[in-house]
Design an enzyme around this catalytic site. Structure first.
Site, PDB file in Angstrom:
ATOM      1  N   LYS A  48       0.783  -1.240   0.000  1.00  0.00           N
ATOM      2  CA  LYS A  48       0.000   0.000   0.000  1.00  0.00           C
ATOM      3  C   LYS A  48       0.810   1.282   0.000  1.00  0.00           C
ATOM      4  O   LYS A  48       0.297   2.359   0.308  1.00  0.00           O
ATOM      5  CB  LYS A  48      -1.023   0.047   1.153  1.00  0.00           C
ATOM      6  CG  LYS A  48      -1.890  -1.165   1.316  1.00  0.00           C
ATOM      7  CD  LYS A  48      -2.379  -1.758   0.019  1.00  0.00           C
ATOM      8  CE  LYS A  48      -3.471  -0.953  -0.636  1.00  0.00           C
ATOM      9  NZ  LYS A  48      -3.848  -1.583  -1.950  1.00  0.00           N
ATOM     10  N   THR A  52       1.380  -0.044  -7.230  1.00  0.00           N
ATOM     11  CA  THR A  52       0.685  -0.107  -8.518  1.00  0.00           C
ATOM     12  C   THR A  52       0.974   1.153  -9.343  1.00  0.00           C
ATOM     13  O   THR A  52       1.184   1.087 -10.560  1.00  0.00           O
ATOM     14  CB  THR A  52      -0.827  -0.241  -8.275  1.00  0.00           C
ATOM     15  OG1 THR A  52      -1.031  -1.258  -7.288  1.00  0.00           O
ATOM     16  CG2 THR A  52      -1.567  -0.594  -9.540  1.00  0.00           C
ATOM     17  N   TRP A  53       0.990   2.267  -8.657  1.00  0.00           N
ATOM     18  CA  TRP A  53       1.315   3.560  -9.283  1.00  0.00           C
ATOM     19  C   TRP A  53       2.718   3.490  -9.889  1.00  0.00           C
ATOM     20  O   TRP A  53       2.939   3.826 -11.057  1.00  0.00           O
ATOM     21  CB  TRP A  53       1.220   4.628  -8.199  1.00  0.00           C
ATOM     22  CG  TRP A  53       1.387   6.039  -8.653  1.00  0.00           C
ATOM     23  CD1 TRP A  53       1.411   6.515  -9.944  1.00  0.00           C
ATOM     24  CD2 TRP A  53       1.539   7.190  -7.789  1.00  0.00           C
ATOM     25  NE1 TRP A  53       1.575   7.873  -9.935  1.00  0.00           N
ATOM     26  CE2 TRP A  53       1.655   8.320  -8.630  1.00  0.00           C
ATOM     27  CE3 TRP A  53       1.587   7.374  -6.405  1.00  0.00           C
ATOM     28  CZ2 TRP A  53       1.812   9.606  -8.125  1.00  0.00           C
ATOM     29  CZ3 TRP A  53       1.741   8.655  -5.905  1.00  0.00           C
ATOM     30  CH2 TRP A  53       1.850   9.753  -6.750  1.00  0.00           C
ATOM     31  N   HIS A 132       6.786  -7.446  -2.033  1.00  0.00           N
ATOM     32  CA  HIS A 132       6.588  -6.722  -0.770  1.00  0.00           C
ATOM     33  C   HIS A 132       7.526  -7.272   0.304  1.00  0.00           C
ATOM     34  O   HIS A 132       7.374  -6.959   1.485  1.00  0.00           O
ATOM     35  CB  HIS A 132       5.142  -6.863  -0.281  1.00  0.00           C
ATOM     36  CG  HIS A 132       4.132  -6.128  -1.105  1.00  0.00           C
ATOM     37  ND1 HIS A 132       4.359  -4.869  -1.610  1.00  0.00           N
ATOM     38  CD2 HIS A 132       2.870  -6.458  -1.501  1.00  0.00           C
ATOM     39  CE1 HIS A 132       3.291  -4.477  -2.288  1.00  0.00           C
ATOM     40  NE2 HIS A 132       2.386  -5.417  -2.235  1.00  0.00           N
ATOM     41  N   SER A 162      -4.377   3.043   4.439  1.00  0.00           N
ATOM     42  CA  SER A 162      -4.609   2.382   3.164  1.00  0.00           C
ATOM     43  C   SER A 162      -4.646   0.854   3.344  1.00  0.00           C
ATOM     44  O   SER A 162      -5.471   0.159   2.739  1.00  0.00           O
ATOM     45  CB  SER A 162      -3.509   2.780   2.176  1.00  0.00           C
ATOM     46  OG  SER A 162      -3.736   2.205   0.913  1.00  0.00           O
ATOM     47  N   TYR A 217       6.303   8.211  -1.631  1.00  0.00           N
ATOM     48  CA  TYR A 217       4.960   8.475  -2.152  1.00  0.00           C
ATOM     49  C   TYR A 217       4.655   9.975  -2.097  1.00  0.00           C
ATOM     50  O   TYR A 217       4.113  10.542  -3.041  1.00  0.00           O
ATOM     51  CB  TYR A 217       3.942   7.693  -1.302  1.00  0.00           C
ATOM     52  CG  TYR A 217       2.504   7.812  -1.746  1.00  0.00           C
ATOM     53  CD1 TYR A 217       1.930   6.842  -2.570  1.00  0.00           C
ATOM     54  CD2 TYR A 217       1.695   8.871  -1.322  1.00  0.00           C
ATOM     55  CE1 TYR A 217       0.597   6.937  -2.966  1.00  0.00           C
ATOM     56  CE2 TYR A 217       0.370   8.973  -1.712  1.00  0.00           C
ATOM     57  CZ  TYR A 217      -0.176   8.005  -2.529  1.00  0.00           C
ATOM     58  OH  TYR A 217      -1.491   8.099  -2.921  1.00  0.00           O
ATOM     59  N   SER A 252      -1.682   9.558 -13.395  1.00  0.00           N
ATOM     60  CA  SER A 252      -2.350  10.322 -12.327  1.00  0.00           C
ATOM     61  C   SER A 252      -3.407   9.418 -11.699  1.00  0.00           C
ATOM     62  O   SER A 252      -3.887   8.469 -12.326  1.00  0.00           O
ATOM     63  CB  SER A 252      -3.007  11.577 -12.895  1.00  0.00           C
ATOM     64  OG  SER A 252      -4.091  11.202 -13.737  1.00  0.00           O
ATOM     65  N   VAL A 255      -6.775   9.213 -13.708  1.00  0.00           N
ATOM     66  CA  VAL A 255      -6.758   8.415 -14.945  1.00  0.00           C
ATOM     67  C   VAL A 255      -6.577   6.927 -14.623  1.00  0.00           C
ATOM     68  O   VAL A 255      -7.271   6.072 -15.174  1.00  0.00           O
ATOM     69  CB  VAL A 255      -5.665   8.926 -15.922  1.00  0.00           C
ATOM     70  CG1 VAL A 255      -5.527   7.993 -17.119  1.00  0.00           C
ATOM     71  CG2 VAL A 255      -6.003  10.333 -16.392  1.00  0.00           C
ATOM     72  N   MET A 256      -5.690   6.617 -13.683  1.00  0.00           N
ATOM     73  CA  MET A 256      -5.478   5.202 -13.334  1.00  0.00           C
ATOM     74  C   MET A 256      -6.725   4.574 -12.720  1.00  0.00           C
ATOM     75  O   MET A 256      -7.008   3.401 -12.902  1.00  0.00           O
ATOM     76  CB  MET A 256      -4.281   5.050 -12.394  1.00  0.00           C
ATOM     77  CG  MET A 256      -2.951   5.009 -13.144  1.00  0.00           C
ATOM     78  SD  MET A 256      -1.546   4.736 -12.062  1.00  0.00           S
ATOM     79  CE  MET A 256      -1.864   3.095 -11.414  1.00  0.00           C
ATOM     80  N   LYS A 282      -8.344   6.709  -2.452  1.00  0.00           N
ATOM     81  CA  LYS A 282      -8.282   8.182  -2.418  1.00  0.00           C
ATOM     82  C   LYS A 282      -7.030   8.725  -3.090  1.00  0.00           C
ATOM     83  O   LYS A 282      -7.061   9.775  -3.709  1.00  0.00           O
ATOM     84  CB  LYS A 282      -8.313   8.682  -0.971  1.00  0.00           C
ATOM     85  CG  LYS A 282      -9.693   8.656  -0.336  1.00  0.00           C
ATOM     86  CD  LYS A 282      -9.697   9.528   0.920  1.00  0.00           C
ATOM     87  CE  LYS A 282     -11.040   9.470   1.631  1.00  0.00           C
ATOM     88  NZ  LYS A 282     -10.962  10.152   2.948  1.00  0.00           N
TER      89      LYS A 282
END
Ligand code: A3P
Length: 319
Positions: A48, A52-53, A132, A162, A217, A252, A255-256, A282
């Site tokens: 978290k 993924t980003w 992870h 998260s 992040y 962003s 969009v994702m 969020k």
């Protein structure tokens, strides 16, 4: 627990003192013996923290901003998740009704075993792999092959929030309990992949000796273009301003969230329930302020100081 949860929710086991699922523990010998290749890129995070980003950014950089190429598969299938092993049950939804066949014998529910290891082994080079694992559990071949590693860290409180919502929506995770209980578990490291504190500190220390790009992040939120440029440089990719801007836009949160190849709506159906809490929840810094009580926050901060007193690592908890 509901019937559905009894079938799915996993319990925690330990591998070298770190909590993992029973399924990960069962394949641990194979994970440890994993053969990394010199041109593998590894994306390592505490769960978290923005995995993924980062995966989407890395893929877009590697594909020179070609959106169609990045949509060739879902995130989960583009980048093998090294240690993950989940025995997927058949779809829980059958003719619009929930179907619980053969609850007496769980083995009948399991039709597909997919391990990240198998996905990785079958994948042609160059591969990008996700993990992870805390630094001490990383298979040694990654160090031996001197692979490039991108580590992303997120401040503890937002990471915890998260993770809590992720436990609620993902039945492959252990039962989170109440918010209060989950805060306690997080602080004591009794959560999947172990202590957040040890994780971020361990990788921070490793970056002095290995090829690790350590990102935050909060920095990515503050100035995505700057951080994407760091990633591109690390991967030795020379990208035009036009391509960079395209990557900023397409990675962003907004969009994702709408991208079915990146928002986890195409994988883990029946395991992840986005109506409980969407995977793309969020995507902000400081949502912890909407969760922690004043007393909880004080207790957390005090404990945090102790646990983080032996590191130079500093996090921002707001922008
Ligand atoms: P929240 O639950 O705080 O929204 P991981 O990929 O490591 O599982 O991390 C998931 C977290 O990253 C979620 O945080 C998710 O919303 C957030 N996230 C995913 N894509 C993002 C993006 N493009 N920008 C910002 N945050 C993103």
């Amino acid at each position: 627990l509901s019937l559905e949860e009894t079938v799915m929710r996993s319990e925690l086991f330990e591998v070298k003192g770190v909590a993992v699922t029973q399924q990960i523990a069962s394949i641990w010998d194979q994970v440890w013996k994993f053969k990394a290749r010199p041109d593998d890129v590894l994306i390592a995070t505490y769960a978290k923290a923005g995995t993924t980003w980062t995966q989407e950014i890395v893929d877009m950089v590697q594909q020179n901003g070609d959106i169609e190429k990045c949509k060739r598969e879902t995130t989960y299938k583009r980048h093998p998740f090294l240690e993950w092993f989940i025995a997927e049950p058949p779809s829980f939804r059958y003719s619009g009704k929930k179907c619980y066949c053969n609850l007496e014998n769980n083995s009948h529910l399991i039709i597909k075993h997919t391990t990240g290891l198998e996905l990785a082994e079958a994948m042609p080079s160059p591969r990008t792999i996700k993990t992870h694992l805390p630094v001490q559990l990383l298979p040694p071949s990654f160090w031996e092959q001197n692979c490039k590693i991108i580590y992303v860290a997120r401040n503890a409180k937002d990471n915890l929030v998260s993770y809590y919502h992720f436990h609620r929506m993902n039945k492959a995770m252990p039962d989170p309990g109440t918010w209060e209980e989950f805060v306690e578990k997080f602080m004591t490291g009794k959560v999947l992949w172990g202590s957040w504190y040890d994780h971020v500190k361990g990788w921070w220390k490793a970056k002095d000796k290995h090829r690790i790009l350590y990102l935050f992040y909060e920095d990515m939120k503050e100035n995505p273009k700057r951080e994407i440029q760091k990633i591109a440089k690390f991967l030795e990719k020379d990208l035009s301003q036009e391509v960079l801007n395209k990557i900023v836009y397409n990675t962003s949160f907004e969009v994702m969230k709408e991208n079915p190849m990146a928002n986890y709506t195409r994988d883990f159906q029946g395991i992840m329930d986005h109506s409980v809490s969407p995977f793309m929840r969020k995507g902000i810094v400081a949502d912890w302020k909407n969760h922690f009580t004043v007393a909880q926050n004080e207790k957390f901060d005090e404990d945090y100081k102790k646990k983080m007193s032996d590191t130079s690592l500093v996090f921002r908890v707001e922008l």
